[in-house]
Design an enzyme around this catalytic site. Structure first.
Site, PDB file in Angstrom:
ATOM      1  N   CYS A  51      38.566  66.341  61.777  1.00  0.00           N
ATOM      2  CA  CYS A  51      39.214  65.117  62.246  1.00  0.00           C
ATOM      3  C   CYS A  51      40.377  65.436  63.187  1.00  0.00           C
ATOM      4  CB  CYS A  51      39.722  64.322  61.042  1.00  0.00           C
ATOM      5  SG  CYS A  51      40.460  62.750  61.489  1.00  0.00           S
ATOM      6  N   CYS A  55      47.147  64.208  59.595  1.00  0.00           N
ATOM      7  CA  CYS A  55      47.683  63.776  58.303  1.00  0.00           C
ATOM      8  C   CYS A  55      47.983  64.998  57.415  1.00  0.00           C
ATOM      9  CB  CYS A  55      46.672  62.855  57.613  1.00  0.00           C
ATOM     10  SG  CYS A  55      46.066  61.542  58.708  1.00  0.00           S
ATOM     11  N   CYS A  58      45.787  65.968  54.332  1.00  0.00           N
ATOM     12  CA  CYS A  58      44.322  65.842  54.369  1.00  0.00           C
ATOM     13  C   CYS A  58      43.582  67.140  54.680  1.00  0.00           C
ATOM     14  CB  CYS A  58      43.916  64.785  55.391  1.00  0.00           C
ATOM     15  SG  CYS A  58      42.139  64.447  55.325  1.00  0.00           S
ATOM     16  N   CYS A  95      31.783  53.227  48.323  1.00  0.00           N
ATOM     17  CA  CYS A  95      32.746  53.426  49.397  1.00  0.00           C
ATOM     18  C   CYS A  95      32.354  54.651  50.225  1.00  0.00           C
ATOM     19  CB  CYS A  95      34.133  53.670  48.824  1.00  0.00           C
ATOM     20  SG  CYS A  95      34.643  52.412  47.659  1.00  0.00           S
ATOM     21  N   CYS A 128      31.824  49.332  50.975  1.00  0.00           N
ATOM     22  CA  CYS A 128      33.178  49.585  51.468  1.00  0.00           C
ATOM     23  C   CYS A 128      33.116  50.753  52.443  1.00  0.00           C
ATOM     24  CB  CYS A 128      34.089  49.926  50.299  1.00  0.00           C
ATOM     25  SG  CYS A 128      35.756  50.381  50.825  1.00  0.00           S
ATOM     26  N   CYS A 188      41.268  46.756  51.702  1.00  0.00           N
ATOM     27  CA  CYS A 188      41.610  47.755  50.691  1.00  0.00           C
ATOM     28  C   CYS A 188      42.693  48.614  51.309  1.00  0.00           C
ATOM     29  CB  CYS A 188      40.370  48.584  50.350  1.00  0.00           C
ATOM     30  SG  CYS A 188      40.718  49.985  49.270  1.00  0.00           S
ATOM     31  N   ARG A 260      43.794  50.252  42.101  1.00  0.00           N
ATOM     32  CA  ARG A 260      42.875  51.365  41.821  1.00  0.00           C
ATOM     33  C   ARG A 260      43.628  52.663  41.608  1.00  0.00           C
ATOM     34  NH1 ARG A 260      39.539  50.971  46.037  1.00  0.00           N
ATOM     35  NH2 ARG A 260      38.635  49.253  44.882  1.00  0.00           N
TER      36      ARG A 260
HETATM   37  N1  SAM Z   1      39.765  58.931  58.320  1.00  0.00           N
HETATM   38  C1  SAM Z   1      39.931  57.660  57.745  1.00  0.00           C
HETATM   39  C2  SAM Z   1      41.377  57.272  57.567  1.00  0.00           C
HETATM   40  O1  SAM Z   1      42.235  58.130  57.480  1.00  0.00           O
HETATM   41  O2  SAM Z   1      41.640  56.057  57.498  1.00  0.00           O
HETATM   42  C3  SAM Z   1      39.222  57.506  56.407  1.00  0.00           C
HETATM   43  C4  SAM Z   1      39.202  58.631  55.394  1.00  0.00           C
HETATM   44  S1  SAM Z   1      40.779  59.142  54.757  1.00  0.00           S
HETATM   45  C5  SAM Z   1      40.335  60.646  53.931  1.00  0.00           C
HETATM   46  C6  SAM Z   1      41.132  57.938  53.504  1.00  0.00           C
HETATM   47  C7  SAM Z   1      42.381  58.085  52.689  1.00  0.00           C
HETATM   48  O3  SAM Z   1      42.256  59.135  51.741  1.00  0.00           O
HETATM   49  C8  SAM Z   1      43.666  58.423  53.417  1.00  0.00           C
HETATM   50  O4  SAM Z   1      44.255  57.314  54.011  1.00  0.00           O
HETATM   51  C9  SAM Z   1      44.535  58.931  52.277  1.00  0.00           C
HETATM   52  O5  SAM Z   1      45.302  57.890  51.733  1.00  0.00           O
HETATM   53  C10 SAM Z   1      43.532  59.458  51.249  1.00  0.00           C
HETATM   54  N2  SAM Z   1      43.644  60.910  51.087  1.00  0.00           N
HETATM   55  C11 SAM Z   1      43.212  61.855  51.952  1.00  0.00           C
HETATM   56  N3  SAM Z   1      43.509  63.093  51.505  1.00  0.00           N
HETATM   57  C12 SAM Z   1      44.141  62.933  50.325  1.00  0.00           C
HETATM   58  C13 SAM Z   1      44.717  63.844  49.373  1.00  0.00           C
HETATM   59  N4  SAM Z   1      44.703  65.152  49.587  1.00  0.00           N
HETATM   60  N5  SAM Z   1      45.279  63.334  48.261  1.00  0.00           N
HETATM   61  C14 SAM Z   1      45.308  61.986  48.057  1.00  0.00           C
HETATM   62  N6  SAM Z   1      44.794  61.097  48.918  1.00  0.00           N
HETATM   63  C15 SAM Z   1      44.228  61.542  50.043  1.00  0.00           C
HETATM   64 FE1  SF4 Z   2      41.435  62.239  59.495  1.00  0.00          FE
HETATM   65 FE2  SF4 Z   2      42.057  62.866  57.003  1.00  0.00          FE
HETATM   66 FE3  SF4 Z   2      43.807  61.585  58.481  1.00  0.00          FE
HETATM   67 FE4  SF4 Z   2      41.553  60.296  57.679  1.00  0.00          FE
HETATM   68  S1  SF4 Z   2      43.204  61.064  56.382  1.00  0.00           S
HETATM   69  S2  SF4 Z   2      42.476  60.285  59.717  1.00  0.00           S
HETATM   70  S3  SF4 Z   2      40.124  62.039  57.687  1.00  0.00           S
HETATM   71  S4  SF4 Z   2      43.042  63.663  58.859  1.00  0.00           S
END
Ligand code: SAM
Ligand code: SF4
Ligand code: DTB
Length: 315
Positions: A51, A55, A58, A95, A128, A188, A260
């Site tokens: 990606c 973040c 992530c 989801c 979802c 959500c 949730r």
């Molecule tokens: N890429 C899209 C986005 O960021 O909106 C969808 C997938 S993203 C993985 C969805 C959510 O997963 C993120 O907004 C975050 O809140 C949660 N998430 C991702 N990595 C995480 C982690 N290591 N621990 C807890 N929540 C996590």
């Molecule tokens: Fe990409 Fe992870 Fe951020 Fe979603 S949470 S936008 S998958 S880096």
């Protein structure tokens, strides 16, 4: 129903003696929801890794060096097979997450997403999706294809947000949420705790969620899963009662929303999870995997619900 809780008001709810906070949350929970039911949602990563966003939490960000193998968008049949088995396992909501900044502009790929949504909807499950930022048009097309809910998290307070992500703004997230709402999908939206934020940031996140009118139909509260190779891998663990307080406060200020208990359950004791249900959580992710990280085994979850006298909610 209120959409105007001030920061100090939310803080005074959050800071109550824990038994009083839970008591208040329970009363509101029982007034507005069946208090013996927990919604079971199943998660599938339909496009993994690589990606463009950065973040800090992530494992799927291309900016971090994690040991994750990437995979392109799954085909419809693969997704449907997974959705069917999730349904057999008792999940009512399916989801699907994709590691994108936003869904691909290429029509063929976007059409594949629409086909996936239509096929999962046909199984009679709540569909979802969480695919990153959406335009108004993309939101309308997803809704028309049968997407029931769209997940897009605010993650944290506006103040702490720049410590978490630099590649997109809080404002952009709010914009996507507006498009989702305008298209008629349910919203959500929640966040993550345990990222090194202050209590005031958890309260700030709750305030932002409360300001949304209508409130998000579901509010996922994730406990940070610390993944090696991410910038947040070494964050110190948060006092679990902060999670309980966050859930109870969400329940009180957003009485009708599903709250949730999302990522992070593998690190929690049965007792801590039970406290979250007592505090008003009424939805979890089931299945051995979240998107890329571990989730408790389904059989263990079913045992826990049974021990607590809880049953899975229909719908
Ligand atoms: N890429 C899209 C986005 O960021 O909106 C969808 C997938 S993203 C993985 C969805 C959510 O997963 C993120 O907004 C975050 O809140 C949660 N998430 C991702 N990595 C995480 C982690 N290591 N621990 C807890 N929540 C996590
Ligand atoms: Fe990409 Fe992870 Fe951020 Fe979603 S949470 S936008 S998958 S880096
Ligand atoms: C949400 O708030 N939590 C889920 C769902 N929305 C998509 C994702 C949790 C991901 C945890 C890290 C992983 O498994 O990659």
């Amino acid at each position: 129903m209120r959409f105007d809780y001030s920061h100090p008001e939310i803080q005074s709810i959050y800071d109550q003696p824990l038994p009083r906070l839970c008591h208040q949350a329970q009363a509101i929970h029982a007034e507005n929801h069946p208090d013996d039911q927990v919604q079971l949602c199943s998660l599938l990563s339909i496009k993994t890794g690589g990606c463009r966003e950065d973040c800090g939490y992530c494992p799927q960000s291309a900016h971090h060096d994690t040991s994750l193998s990437s995979s392109p968008l799954l085909d419809v049949d693969t997704v449907v097979a997974q959705a069917k088995s999730a349904k057999e396992g008792g999940a009512t909501r399916f989801c699907m997450g994709a590691a994108w900044r936003s869904p691909p502009a290429r029509e063929k790929l976007f059409q594949q997403l629409l086909d996936i949504a239509t096929a999962v909807n046909a199984l009679g499950m709540q569909v979802c999706m969480t695919l990153g930022m959406l335009t108004a048009e993309q939101a309308r097309r997803l809704k028309a294809a049968g997407v029931y809910a769209y997940n897009h998290n605010l993650d944290t307070s506006p103040e702490y947000y720049p410590q978490v992500i630099s590649t997109r703004t809080y404002e952009e997230r709010l914009q996507t949420l507006k498009h989702v709402r305008a298209a008629g999908m349910t919203v959500c939206c929640g966040g993550i705790i345990g990222m090194g934020e202050e209590k005031s940031d958890r309260i700030g996140l709750l305030q932002q969620l409360n300001m949304m009118n209508p409130h998000p139909e579901s509010v996922p509260i994730n406990l940070l899963v610390r993944v090696a190779g991410t910038p947040f891998a070494d964050k110190s663990s948060i006092d679990i009662f902060e999670l309980v307080r966050t859930i109870a406060t969400a329940r009180i200020i957003m009485p009708l929303s599903k709250v949730r208990l999302s990522a992070g359950r593998t690190e929690m004791s049965d007792e801590a999870q039970a406290m979250c249900f007592i505090a008003g959580a009424n939805s979890i992710f089931t299945g051995d995997k979240l998107l890329t990280t571990e989730n408790p085994e389904t059989s263990k979850d079913m045992q826990l619900l049974q021990r607590l006298g809880l049953k899975s909610a229909r719908g």
